[in-house]
Design an enzyme around this catalytic site. Sequence first.
Site, short mmCIF file in Angstrom:
data_model
loop_
_atom_site.label_atom_id
_atom_site.label_comp_id
_atom_site.label_asym_id
_atom_site.label_seq_id
_atom_site.Cartn_x
_atom_site.Cartn_y
_atom_site.Cartn_z
N ALA A 63 0.83 -1.20 0.00
CA ALA A 63 0.00 0.00 0.00
C ALA A 63 0.86 1.25 0.00
O ALA A 63 1.91 1.31 0.65
CB ALA A 63 -0.92 0.00 1.22
N GLY A 109 1.71 -5.74 1.04
CA GLY A 109 0.66 -6.00 0.08
C GLY A 109 1.17 -6.44 -1.27
O GLY A 109 0.45 -7.08 -2.04
N GLU A 112 1.46 -10.07 -0.86
CA GLU A 112 0.10 -10.59 -0.85
C GLU A 112 -0.48 -10.65 -2.26
O GLU A 112 -1.18 -11.60 -2.62
CB GLU A 112 -0.78 -9.71 0.06
CG GLU A 112 -0.43 -9.85 1.53
CD GLU A 112 -1.16 -8.86 2.41
OE1 GLU A 112 -1.62 -9.26 3.50
OE2 GLU A 112 -1.28 -7.67 2.01
#
Length: 258
Positions: A63, A109, A112
């Site tokens: 992010a 992220g 991820e």
Amino acid sequence: MSVTIEVRDFIATVTLNRPQAMNAIDPETAMELHQAWNDISVRRDVRVGILTGAGERAFCTGADLKKTMPPQESFAELHFGPRADIPPVSMLATQKPMIAAINGFALGGGLELAMLCDIRIASDTAVFGLPEVCIGSIPAGGGTQRIVRAVGQSDAMRMLLTGERLPASEALRIGLVSQVVAPADLMPTAHSIASRIAANAPLAVVAVKQLARLGMEQPLAVALEMEQQSFGLLRNSQDRIEGRLAFAEKRAPVFQGR
């Protein structure tokens, strides 16, 4: 555009295109990623996708912390109320195979996002980590769940609890990626894998992905029954018949996704 998509020979190459921000995900990028995944899902000229990052430094660093401060609304309001916001990146889903070509930092992220893909390959300069605990947060984009499924409990807990970064060689050892190559070979390798997938029968490929993904969450007996039902659905498909005819005629099959 924060995300670009190029389609050629049944392969969609999706590129995170914010190299100046280490390909971090801001709200606009998240929205464009959802659109890219939707395009891959619905386009008949796409059979497999590749996800990578622009530039040489980063695949994705998660992010964009400068643009993702906590919202003013309560969690309950956002979670249970009318959804006007962008769905989280962790909800990206397509029935078609996705390959992550990890060309640099894959942190938070970003890792991820890579774990959403079915196959992960990396350049030998790639670095992996889930450092959220180091900044008072957790990997809430599926990280706490997918990392355990990807590498096993002990290595997963080491990454989750320490937030340490792993080089590509260590990611390969623990099974987080399936192949490590030189940076110049990363995209050619990804395209080679994608081409082999794209040459296969599209309906069978989608069925195999669905069975493998869903079967992990089911008792073996249930998963085996799902497998038999999928086999029955595909048994009389045009592509399955074409595969047998091509074998008998000693030629390459021409699959139509029917």
